[in-house]
Motif scaffolding. Sequence first.
Motif, short mmCIF file in Angstrom:
data_model
loop_
_atom_site.label_atom_id
_atom_site.label_comp_id
_atom_site.label_asym_id
_atom_site.label_seq_id
_atom_site.Cartn_x
_atom_site.Cartn_y
_atom_site.Cartn_z
N PHE A 437 -43.20 -0.16 42.92
CA PHE A 437 -43.75 -0.40 41.23
C PHE A 437 -43.31 0.59 40.93
O PHE A 437 -43.66 1.84 40.79
CB PHE A 437 -45.09 0.27 42.08
CG PHE A 437 -45.86 -0.43 43.15
CD1 PHE A 437 -45.08 -0.50 44.17
CD2 PHE A 437 -46.86 -1.46 42.83
CE1 PHE A 437 -45.80 -1.25 45.58
CE2 PHE A 437 -47.33 -2.58 44.05
CZ PHE A 437 -47.14 -2.42 45.33
N VAL A 438 -42.49 0.05 39.89
CA VAL A 438 -42.07 0.31 38.57
C VAL A 438 -43.25 0.65 37.45
O VAL A 438 -43.21 -0.52 36.69
CB VAL A 438 -40.59 -0.19 37.73
CG1 VAL A 438 -40.51 0.70 36.42
CG2 VAL A 438 -39.77 0.00 39.03
N ASN A 439 -44.03 2.04 36.95
CA ASN A 439 -44.13 2.64 35.87
C ASN A 439 -44.10 3.19 34.64
O ASN A 439 -44.25 3.42 34.18
CB ASN A 439 -45.94 2.68 36.13
CG ASN A 439 -46.00 3.48 37.25
OD1 ASN A 439 -44.83 4.74 37.56
ND2 ASN A 439 -47.32 4.32 38.02
N ARG A 440 -42.72 3.43 35.67
CA ARG A 440 -42.03 4.49 34.22
C ARG A 440 -42.60 5.63 34.30
O ARG A 440 -42.23 6.24 33.56
CB ARG A 440 -41.66 3.74 33.58
CG ARG A 440 -40.50 2.67 34.35
CD ARG A 440 -39.51 2.73 32.83
NE ARG A 440 -38.99 1.04 32.60
CZ ARG A 440 -38.14 0.18 33.69
NH1 ARG A 440 -37.47 1.48 35.06
NH2 ARG A 440 -37.92 -0.97 33.70
N LYS A 441 -43.32 6.41 35.38
CA LYS A 441 -44.13 7.57 34.67
C LYS A 441 -44.56 8.25 36.13
O LYS A 441 -44.49 7.15 37.38
CB LYS A 441 -45.00 6.98 34.53
CG LYS A 441 -45.84 6.17 34.53
CD LYS A 441 -47.11 6.18 33.12
CE LYS A 441 -47.82 4.96 33.20
NZ LYS A 441 -48.46 4.62 31.92
N TYR A 442 -44.98 9.61 36.38
CA TYR A 442 -45.86 9.89 37.31
C TYR A 442 -47.14 9.40 37.11
O TYR A 442 -47.77 10.68 36.92
CB TYR A 442 -45.46 11.24 37.29
CG TYR A 442 -44.18 11.82 37.64
CD1 TYR A 442 -42.83 11.14 38.60
CD2 TYR A 442 -43.95 13.19 37.99
CE1 TYR A 442 -41.64 11.71 39.13
CE2 TYR A 442 -42.11 13.67 37.65
CZ TYR A 442 -41.91 12.72 38.81
OH TYR A 442 -40.37 13.32 39.44
N PRO A 470 -33.87 7.83 30.39
CA PRO A 470 -32.95 6.48 30.59
C PRO A 470 -34.31 5.24 31.89
O PRO A 470 -34.65 6.50 32.68
CB PRO A 470 -31.87 6.61 31.51
CG PRO A 470 -31.85 7.82 31.48
CD PRO A 470 -32.64 8.63 31.55
N ASP A 471 -34.05 4.59 31.03
CA ASP A 471 -34.84 3.18 32.33
C ASP A 471 -34.24 3.93 34.05
O ASP A 471 -33.26 2.83 33.95
CB ASP A 471 -35.27 2.53 32.30
CG ASP A 471 -36.38 2.43 31.09
OD1 ASP A 471 -36.84 3.12 31.00
OD2 ASP A 471 -36.66 0.77 30.73
#
Length: 516
Positions: A437-442, A470-471
Amino acid sequence: MNGAESMLETLINNGVEVCFSNPGTSEMHMVAAMGKTQGMHSILALFEGICSGAADGYGRMAGKPAATLLHLGPGLSNASANLHNARKAHSPVLNLIGDHATYHKKYDAPLNSDVVGLSNPVSHWVRTVADAASLPGDAADAVVAANVKPGQISTLIVPADCAWDESVAPEGAREMPVAPKVSDDAVNTAAKMLTNGKTTMVMMSNMALTEECLELADKIANATGARFFSDTFTTRIARGEGRCKIERLGYFSEQATEQLKDAEQVVMIGTKAPVGFFAYPGKASEFCPQGASLHTLAEFNEDAEDALQKLVDELDAGSLQPRKILLKKPGLATGSLTPESIGMAFAELMPTDSIVVDEAATSGGFATALSETAEPHDWLSLTGGSIGFGLPNAIGAAVACPDRKVICLHGDGGAMYTIQSLWTMARENLDICTVIFVNRKYQILQIELARVGAQSMNKKTLDMLDLSNPDLDFVQMSQGMGVRAVRANTAEEFNKLFASAMSVKGPILIEAVLDI
Ligand SMILES: Cc1ncc(C[n+]2csc(CCOP(=O)(O)OP(=O)(O)O)c2C)c(N)n1
């Protein structure tokens, strides 16, 4: 036979048949012994936290220990976070830790450390082998210790000369421990509480969450009107069609205290009275209402099924038919890719008898809720809060149950702790579908930041909880480790990719780029 060879035969004689390894020079005789025998499946992992996490997953599904092979204190230290999770899960795990030869310790060479001191906090049982002749007996003791119900972490420290010196014959099969039974008093007290007219809630976990136990619990619920809850994070729980429903205690204290607020009495089976994952300023740590009477029917290590059966008998509820969950699937979503649309596809398409390893963190709520009425499956969750457990655990589950599909639901942040797991999945050709699940954050920490009352929300603070710039590219990482990988940006794409992943065997990763 040298010590390592006799130890290995002893382990095999006592049912240990898998070793998750990351060895070094001090373990070379154990490596050589494994190379010479057919009875031990040795699996290389590229970080020790994967060995320990995999042994945890194996123990949860096989009900017996796998070994880990770790390199002195540093190897053990790398394994410790997932040993912590395994300890909280009460999984059986047997650590074999190499150490310097007995006569070499005194020189304090570079890799010398206090291995016992590092072992104690993550182990129930620790022993350092004194000489080669003791090694087979110590190994048998270690397996027995790991098999103490529901499971223990046993750590055997093997100095190199104990492995290479001439030893004695291997030990045969030992009798393994069984779970103690609860007392009649404990059953009678629970029965009285459940029939005295007061509002009663029952908390269950650990050995009480099998299909059989849930059926017995349902009969009790049906007979008495008591509400049954599982802990929020459980080692293994039988779910889906044909199983009996149990409510899950919420993670946040507001949810859990609300669920339990009417309880005048709480009975515990295989667990303790529920408390907050963390303390929050001004909020209660304990979830049971103040003044509620608490009673433990079965401790975590006691035979929960026997306890529930005795309670059913005492309540005369044996003839009630368990109310089983009927299959109900949510259908597939269209449009943007969200935790809900992924949860729908997951619940719709998950095959019968899947094993779900859940480290989806904030993205997992829909998958959990929607799959309650999906095909029958087992669900393994993060019991010790130390992230980076999911991918390794999936390895262990897949090794223990090669005929079952393993679905690993993972947050992108947690996945990066033990991402090398993918290489072992590829090498062993394990039937694991990993969904990131890529939400690009904690995300959870962004929520917690506000909840604990920390005031700063500026860029410098939020950057510490942010995974962009970077992503991360999970498709490339996965392919670089030999696992086929695909990316989904919409619900339709995810539905198609997940359906196809469910229809083939072997490792695959789906990077789900969330639209949030
Ligand atoms: C070993 C360890 N280090 C740090 C943490 C603190 N921590 C808890 S959740 C979390 C982030 C999880 O991120 P992710 O997996 O992306 O899930 P999300 O919160 O975004 O849903 C961190 C760093 C932890 N629990 N364990």
